[in-house]
Structure formats: structure tokens, C-alpha cells
Design a protein around this motif. Structure first.
Motif, PDB file in Angstrom:
ATOM      1  N   GLU A 116       0.182  -5.825  -8.787  1.00  0.00           N
ATOM      2  CA  GLU A 116       0.142  -4.505  -8.416  1.00  0.00           C
ATOM      3  C   GLU A 116      -0.943  -3.722  -9.434  1.00  0.00           C
ATOM      4  O   GLU A 116      -1.132  -3.996 -10.300  1.00  0.00           O
ATOM      5  CB  GLU A 116       1.405  -3.855  -8.081  1.00  0.00           C
ATOM      6  CG  GLU A 116       2.397  -4.431  -7.038  1.00  0.00           C
ATOM      7  CD  GLU A 116       3.466  -3.576  -6.855  1.00  0.00           C
ATOM      8  OE1 GLU A 116       3.948  -2.607  -7.615  1.00  0.00           O
ATOM      9  OE2 GLU A 116       4.530  -3.936  -6.117  1.00  0.00           O
TER      10      GLU A 116
ATOM     11  N   ASN B 242       1.588   0.834  -9.172  1.00  0.00           N
ATOM     12  CA  ASN B 242       2.464   0.864  -8.005  1.00  0.00           C
ATOM     13  C   ASN B 242       1.670   0.908  -6.764  1.00  0.00           C
ATOM     14  O   ASN B 242       2.242   1.317  -5.786  1.00  0.00           O
ATOM     15  CB  ASN B 242       3.134   2.120  -8.134  1.00  0.00           C
ATOM     16  CG  ASN B 242       4.065   2.040  -9.507  1.00  0.00           C
ATOM     17  OD1 ASN B 242       4.566   1.011  -9.904  1.00  0.00           O
ATOM     18  ND2 ASN B 242       4.136   3.227 -10.038  1.00  0.00           N
ATOM     19  N   THR B 243       0.597   0.325  -6.609  1.00  0.00           N
ATOM     20  CA  THR B 243      -0.117   0.304  -5.123  1.00  0.00           C
ATOM     21  C   THR B 243      -0.254  -1.365  -4.842  1.00  0.00           C
ATOM     22  O   THR B 243      -0.710  -2.031  -5.791  1.00  0.00           O
ATOM     23  CB  THR B 243      -1.490   0.940  -5.254  1.00  0.00           C
ATOM     24  OG1 THR B 243      -1.437   2.038  -5.781  1.00  0.00           O
ATOM     25  CG2 THR B 243      -2.503   0.763  -3.815  1.00  0.00           C
ATOM     26  N   PRO B 244       0.142  -1.657  -3.801  1.00  0.00           N
ATOM     27  CA  PRO B 244       0.175  -3.117  -3.436  1.00  0.00           C
ATOM     28  C   PRO B 244      -1.400  -3.378  -3.440  1.00  0.00           C
ATOM     29  O   PRO B 244      -2.305  -2.652  -2.904  1.00  0.00           O
ATOM     30  CB  PRO B 244       0.715  -3.138  -2.019  1.00  0.00           C
ATOM     31  CG  PRO B 244       0.663  -1.881  -1.432  1.00  0.00           C
ATOM     32  CD  PRO B 244       0.688  -0.822  -2.711  1.00  0.00           C
TER      33      PRO B 244
END
Length: 528
Positions: A413, A416-418
């Protein structure tokens, strides 16, 4: 009683007003150097000569025609001023793409259509258009014709529209190709030729240095430069495919150079906008070892390694006899699965149903790690082996990356962003929708899949996503100067008077020492 004005005075006032009005109409314009009086006279003469019907409705058009006929183009005394623009020149170049070339028979054309490696770009553009990704239809069709021109001029086995990278002054249309066996052109200026040239260059200077060292030997440096990581061969690793680029459809295709690990390592530390000119030098900190062509090739390899994905089960590893299980992690080839029947569209939105089919690039800048320490030991001469055995360096830890066909769901990631976002092209009619995967790590990279068809494309600036603004690393700190002391500090030569005074002081000191020794000897004799 009202005052009467004489007729002569009225006539004079009328003549004066007429003269003023005529003078106003005869005033020339500062833009066209024309006056309204002459222009109206020409228009009225044309009306009376031609006597058209409904002249009041076409009076404005007649006025424009008269003005246009009076226009005189500025001509140079030596040569005419060319009437061309960038759009006109591009249209002249693309005219060749739109013209049907060659008078071949229908049979030859049918065989060419079957055997050509040219992809159906318009069909792929149709699927990407449903997802809101792609170029205009006009530009896509021109790229389609440009790829056909590339296929006709090169002996290619595979050709694919990789994408488009934007630049500040021009763009790059990228084609990913693969030559037929035995048809690939050899790189000009190989490493062997460079080594021989370096050996011959400065040979006389080396002989002069040896003669000088025999007379006055100079100190030799103990510094040893780090070993250079060798580049990967053709058809392997980052050099598996060859890439051609052009700025506009119809312009000549230019082949990008081969990639070295130094290009990959340096490209990870910098971020530069492309200019659209391959020979532009890359000025950056840390420095990049090459021009924009090498930087473009490095970015293409990085984007391909991180964003080229395919549905799970579309590709499979070939069954090779005598292959051990440990070698599965380093496999670099695969084949299409003939039993693949497609994945439901509803499942393709999940990242676990997609896999990477391009090898991961290691921190070393290669897809397959190479032990530089082992290679360095093999290059030692017999006389150097004994000296190097005393200080054997520690064995470096091999670099390992994710193997081929690794699920996309295992990607790391980003704050915290896919790394990937999946969606359907239409939620209203999911039966005829396509699954689209969007890369958040490399903005501009997309992939679609429907049934047994899938494709990858990149349309962007060629930059990787970063949560913070990019700031170049600071230059290295300056080295400390050598500490000065009496051992290395130079002093002025003494004068003659100073030398004589020093000599006299040394003689007095020597005489005092001798006198003390004589006194000690006498005292010893008295004691005896």
C-alpha cells in the motif's frame, strides 16, 4: 423681425461642410492604409458594372471582396515568405499514412492480414473508451496506421501499442515490439569495441608516465572503484522487449537504447518532466548517466514491471522436464493457457483475480540478481589471489523479489492507499460491461478484461505517485581538510645571521654538556 441669410453665405457653408466631410472620408486608416471614400467609390463602381440582384443584401460581401483584392502580401526581396504552420506540416506528413500504398493483389493482401503482428488497436480502444480511458478516435486511428508503417518496415514478430507519455514540448507514442529470431539488429558500438579503443587511446602517454615513475616514483592510490553491475542480455529481464517511439503519427519511429542497471537505479532517485526531444541532457541531482532517451527507456521498464497485469489463469508456466521446485521462483517465461475460459466480470473487480506477468525489478537494477563479489574473484589474477585472500569480504545477501504471476493483491500500500482500484465500466448494464483496473502507484496505467480479452495501456507523464512533494536530495557534504601541524607546515628559510646565531648557540650548548661530563668524571675519581 427675423434676419435673412444671403444665398451666397448658405452656399459657402454647404461647400465648407462638404469639404470637411470629404476630408474625413479621405483620411487613411492606420491599419490598412485605405480610406473610406476610395473604398465606397470602388464598391459603387462594381455594383454599377455588374448590377447584381438584391444588392442591398450582398453589400457587405462586396465590400469584403474589394478589401481582399486590395490586400498586398509582404514579400521579401530575396525569397517569398512560406505559408505553413505546424498543423499544416503535420497534415502533410500524415497524408502518407492515409494514402493506400502498393498495388498488390487481393491474395497477397489477405496473406499479409493473416500473418501480420499488427494488433487491432481500434478494437482495444473501443473497450478502453467504455471505461473512460484512451485517446480520441482520430488520433487512435492515426496511431493504428503508424504501427502498420512500423510493422511493414521492420521484421517484427510481435507489436503492441504500449501507450503515450506526455512532455512539455512534445509527446512520445510508444510501441513495444519483438523481433523475429535471427532478425534483430546488433547494437552499434559494443563493449568490446569500446574496450579496445580505450586500450589504444593514450598508449604513448602511459609509456611516458612509466619512464617518469622510474626516475621519480609517485604515490599510488589504494582506492578501488565499486564493480559495475552488468546489463541483462537481449530477450531477458528489463531488455526482454524493444521499444520504438515517435512524437506524432506519421513521423519516423526511433529505437530506444538498451537499458543498464545504472539507468534504473538513477531513475528511481530523480523526477524529471520529459521535453519530447530524445537528445536532451538530463540535469539532475544525483546525476543521471545518459540523456532523455535512456531516462525514457528506464521509466518504461519501471512502469511495465509495476502495472502490466493479466487475469488469473490466462498465463501459466510451461512444464519442463527435470525442473526442480526451487527454480520456480526464478522463472522468467510463461505461456498462454489454452484451457482458460475467462473469469466472470463481477470477480474481475477484485485484485486477487489479477496477476503480474512482467518480472519485478530488484534494487540492483536487474530482474535477476548477480553476485558481484563472486564475479570479482573470478577476474583476479594468480598473483593477486594471495593478497586478497587475507581480507575476504562478507558474502552479500541475494536480492529476492516477487516471482512472476504474483497476485496484485500482494502489492504494498501507499500511505494507506490501495495500489489498485477495480470497477465496472457500467453498473446499469453489467452483462455487457468490462472490468477496469486503475493503478494508484503509477497514475495513468489502466488494464481492462472481458471474457478472454485483456490489455494494458499507459497514458500519463511517466511519474510515480508520491504523497509528498518531490525535493531533490541535498549535495554531499564537503570533505574535511587535512589538519595542519609543524610536520607539514612550510616555513621561510632562515637568514645568514639567524643561521650563525643558531650555530653559536649549538656550540655553546655542546661545550656546556662536555664540561658537565668532565666534572662528573672528576667527582667519580675523587670518590674512588
Amino acid at each position: 423681425m427675423e434676419e435673412t441669410v444671403a444665398p451666397e453665405m448658405l452656399n459657402n457653408q454647404r461647400d465648407l461642410a462638404t469639404s470637411n466631410a470629404k476630408a474625413y472620408l479621405l483620411k487613411n486608416s492606420t491599419k490598412s492604409n485605405m480610406n473610406l471614400y476610395d473604398h465606397l467609390a470602388r464598391v459603387l463602381n462594381k455594383v454599377l458594372d455588374e448590377r447584381p440582384e438584391n444588392v442591398v443584401d450582398m453589400f457587405e460581401d462586396l465590400s469584403k471582396d474589394i478589401k481582399r483584392s486590395q490586400f498586398s502580401k509582404k514579400m521579401d526581396t530575396l525569397r517569398d515568405e512560406p505559408e505553413s504552420s505546424a498543423a499544416f506540416d503535420l497534415a502533410e506528413i500524415q497524408k502518407v499514412l492515409l494514402s493506400k500504398g502498393g498495388a498488390e493483389g487481393s491474395e497477397g493482401q489477405e496473406v499479409e492480414l493473416v500473418e501480420t503482428p499488427l494488433p487491432n488497436v481500434m478494437e482495444l480502444a473501443f473497450y478502453f473508451e467504455q471505461a473512460g480511458v484512451g485517446l480520441s478516435r482520430e488520433e487512435t486511428y492515426c496511431i493504428y496506421l503508424a504501427l502498420k508503417q512500423l510493422v511493414d518496415s521492420q521484421p517484427l514478430q510481435k507489436c503492441r501499442f504500449w501507450g503515450k507519455i506526455l512532455g512539455t514540448q512534445g509527446n512520445y507514442i510508444v510501441a513495444e515490439v519483438e523481433y523475429r529470431e535471427g532478425e534483430e539488429e546488433e547494437e552499434e558500438g559494443g563493449e568490446d569495441d569500446i574496450d579496445e579503443a580505450e586500450k589504444d587511446y593514450g598508449k604513448d602517454d602511459d609509456e611516458d608516465k612509466e619512464r617518469q615513475e622510474d626516475l621519480d616514483p609517485l604515490p599510488k592510490s589504494s582506492y578501488k572503484s565499486p564493480p559495475v553491475v552488468p546489463k541483462e542480455d537481449n530477450h531477458t529481464g528489463v531488455n526482454k522487449f524493444i521499444y520504438f517511439v515517435c512524437s506524432e503519427p506519421g513521423k519516423p519511429w526511433i529505437k530506444l537504447p538498451q537499458l543498464t542497471p545504472a539507468h534504473i537505479v538513477a531513475a528511481r532517485d530523480i523526477k524529471k518532466f520529459f521535453t519530447g526531444h530524445l537528445d536532451t541532457p538530463i540535469v539532475s541531482c544525483p546525476p543521471f548517466p545518459g540523456n532523455e532517451a535512456a531516462y525514457l527507456r528506464a521509466q518504461i521498464a519501471r512502469i511495465s514491471a509495476g502495472t502490466h497485469i493479466s487475469p488469473l489463469g490466462f498465463y501459466q508456466f510451461g512444464e519442463e522436464e527435470g525442473e526442480e521446485e526451487e527454480e520456480e521462483a526464478v522463472r522468467d517465461s510463461f505461456e498462454e493457457n489454452p484451457d482458460f475460459e475467462g473469469t466472470p466480470i463481477s470477480e474481475l473487480v477484485d485484485t486477487s483475480t489479477w496477476v503480474h506477468h512482467v518480472q519485478h525489478i530488484l534494487p540492483q537494477g536487474r530482474c535477476v540478481w548477480v553476485n558481484l563479489a563472486q564475479k570479482k574473484e573470478d577476474d583476479f589474477e594468480e598473483g593477486e589471489e594471495e593478497e586478497e585472500k587475507e581480507e575476504e569480504p562478507d558474502e552479500p545477501e541475494p536480492e529476492v523479489g516477487p516471482p512472476l504471476l504474483t497476485p496484485v493483491s500482494e502489492d504494498a500500500e501507499i500511505n494507506n492507499t490501495p495500489p489498485w482500484t477495480g470497477k465496472l465500466s457500467s453498473n446499469l448494464i453489467p452483462q455487457h460491461a468490462v472490468a477496469v483496473m486503475k493503478s494508484n502507484l503509477w497514475p495513468g496505467a489502466h488494464a481492462f478484461a472481458t471474457g478472454k480479452k485483456f490489455e494494458n495501456i499507459y497514458l500519463g507523464w511517466g511519474h510515480k505517485y508520491s504523497a509528498e512533494n518531490y525535493s531533490p536530495p541535498a549535495p554531499a557534504l564537503l570533505q574535511q581538510e587535512y589538519l595542519s601541524g609543524p610536520e607539514i607546515t612550510e616555513v621561510d628559510d632562515p637568514s645568514v645571521e639567524e643561521e650563525q646565531a643558531l650555530k653559536a648557540a649549538l656550540e655553546e650548548q655542546k661545550a656546556a654538556v662536555e664540561e658537565m661530563e668532565d666534572m662528573e668524571e672528576e667527582e667519580e675519581e675523587e670518590d674512588d
